[in-house]
Design a protein around this motif. Structure first.
Motif, PDB file in Angstrom:
ATOM      1  N   ARG A   1       0.842  -1.207   0.000  1.00  0.00           N
ATOM      2  CA  ARG A   1       0.000   0.000   0.000  1.00  0.00           C
ATOM      3  C   ARG A   1       0.874   1.253   0.000  1.00  0.00           C
ATOM      4  O   ARG A   1       0.618   2.207  -0.756  1.00  0.00           O
ATOM      5  N   ARG A   2       1.890   1.268   0.833  1.00  0.00           N
ATOM      6  CA  ARG A   2       2.790   2.422   0.902  1.00  0.00           C
ATOM      7  C   ARG A   2       3.472   2.648  -0.448  1.00  0.00           C
ATOM      8  O   ARG A   2       3.542   3.790  -0.933  1.00  0.00           O
ATOM      9  N   LEU A   3       3.946   1.577  -1.060  1.00  0.00           N
ATOM     10  CA  LEU A   3       4.633   1.710  -2.340  1.00  0.00           C
ATOM     11  C   LEU A   3       3.680   2.214  -3.421  1.00  0.00           C
ATOM     12  O   LEU A   3       4.040   3.066  -4.245  1.00  0.00           O
ATOM     13  N   GLY A   4       2.455   1.713  -3.399  1.00  0.00           N
ATOM     14  CA  GLY A   4       1.488   2.135  -4.402  1.00  0.00           C
ATOM     15  C   GLY A   4       1.115   3.595  -4.306  1.00  0.00           C
ATOM     16  O   GLY A   4       0.789   4.229  -5.317  1.00  0.00           O
ATOM     17  N   ARG A   5       1.168   4.151  -3.100  1.00  0.00           N
ATOM     18  CA  ARG A   5       0.751   5.532  -2.881  1.00  0.00           C
ATOM     19  C   ARG A   5       1.896   6.535  -2.921  1.00  0.00           C
ATOM     20  O   ARG A   5       1.664   7.735  -2.747  1.00  0.00           O
ATOM     21  N   ASP A   6       3.119   6.068  -3.128  1.00  0.00           N
ATOM     22  CA  ASP A   6       4.278   6.955  -3.006  1.00  0.00           C
ATOM     23  C   ASP A   6       5.166   6.847  -4.248  1.00  0.00           C
ATOM     24  O   ASP A   6       6.121   6.063  -4.279  1.00  0.00           O
TER      25      ASP A   6
END
Length: 372
Positions: A323-328
């Motif tokens: 999730r973090r990678l997808g949003r950043d």
């Protein structure tokens, strides 16, 4: 790096007919040794691996030397058969190594007992270690092989640590991948595509990825690779899980693929192994083309500078990292650049492969000369 020994023939021993990351390294080493003018043979079971051998590399057949996912009574019977096959393979190896001009390289942990039975006091055998030896079975097999192995060459520091505890003389020779290569195109896909590539077996953690992705409707999953004999029920369970409502339509099973072109089509590569790995080649391949990596924190090829590392067998931690990678987008860019920088600095196959071959061919005297 010490100079190569004067052994006239290099003989690799592999326990299985299948071709995975460890076998890819062995094949590359065999090709390089042939180019250097050495005679090379591979001792392995008949099957796909034999078919991949270069034309100039000889083949000697032995039985399969591994367990293949059996359970209960079937596993006990398979273990008894395995002991018999180790003995049969030892007879073959004894003939292969009859002269003193052969450098024997054991390319897989499960082949060690056969070598120990064949050559219990020939300590010139070298073990090329692709595994992190921590399970009870691995430790027992490594101890059995100790009688025949003079040195071990580990593909990462993580793989070397438990061997030193067992009393092996260990040198580390890093893995590498082809370099330079063009980066994968940066495409902002919606949804993002996360891929996992490798043998479809429980310890590789494909089920962990599916559990993490179930709570990420913005993510699509691709699973590349096939199941080894005995692991078909696991693959069937993955397919069944992928059909449930929370994942339906978001998971593709690709089967066997050409790694680099497949990875280039992903936004993130996931290495979700539940058990420690010395350093999956697929992680290096992803880094080489600038595809961000999320990996379990086993201390192999993925580090905090080149990947998002999470605890093994933890779907929640893996979910949060994805999730973090997808949003950043900035984080994805940092990992793309950091991964390619790491390959250029430490994992260029043109540099690592000759060093690994030199380490395998070096004599004990030559190693001592270069030590402080």
């Amino acid at each position: 790096m010490p100079a190569a020994s004067d052994a006239r023939e290099l003989v690799f021993v592999a326990h299985s007919s299948r071709a995975s990351g460890a076998e890819k390294i062995m094949l590359a080493l065999a090709e390089l040794a042939v180019r250097q003018g050495r005679r090379v043979r591979v001792v392995c079971p008949d099957g796909p691996l034999r078919n991949l051998l270069p034309a100039a590399v000889g083949h000697v057949a032995i039985p399969e030397l591994g367990l293949a996912g059996q359970r209960g009574g079937q596993r006990l019977r398979a273990a008894a058969v395995l002991v018999w096959r180790w003995w049969l393979a030892a007879r073959v190896l004894r003939r292969v190594a009859r002269t003193g001009e052969v450098r024997l390289v054991v390319n897989s942990t499960m082949a060690l007992p056969a070598v120990a039975l064949a050559l219990p006091r020939r300590r010139s055998t070298v073990w090329l270690v692709h595994d992190v030896v921590v399970s009870r079975r691995q430790l027992a097999v490594a101890r059995a092989g100790r009688r025949a192995v003079g040195r071990a060459v580990a593909v990462s520091e993580r793989a070397a640590i438990p061997l030193r505890a067992l009393g092996f003389d260990v040198e580390v020779a890093r893995q590498g991948v082809g370099w330079p290569v063009d980066p994968a195109p940066v495409v902002e896909r919606e949804p993002l595509v996360a891929g996992i590539l490798g043998v479809v077996t429980e310890w590789k953690g494909q089920h962990v990825l599916l559990a993490a992705a179930a709570e990420l409707p913005e993510l699509r999953i691709e699973i590349a690779g096939s199941a080894h004999p005995g692991d078909e029920p696991y693959l069937a369970a993955l397919r069944e899980r992928a059909q449930r409502a929370d994942l339906a339509g978001r998971v593709r099973f690709l089967g066997n693929v050409d790694p680099l072109p497949t990875i280039r089509g992903w936004d993130v590569l996931v290495s979700a192994s539940v058990l420690p790995e010395a350093g999956p080649l697929v992680v290096l391949e992803a880094m080489s083309v600038g595809v961000p990596v999320v990996a379990t924190d086993h201390g192999g090829n993925a580090t905090g500078d080149t990947a998002l590392c999470v605890a093994p067998d933890d779907p929640i931690a893996l979910r949060d990292a994805l999730r973090r990678l997808g949003r950043d987008p900035a984080l994805r860019a940092r990992l793309r650049d950091g991964g390619r920088d790491a390959i250029a600095a430490d994992h260029d196959l043109a540099v690592t492969l000759p060093r690994m071959l030199d380490a395998l061919l070096a004599t004990s005297d030559q190693i001592e000369k270069v030590r402080p």
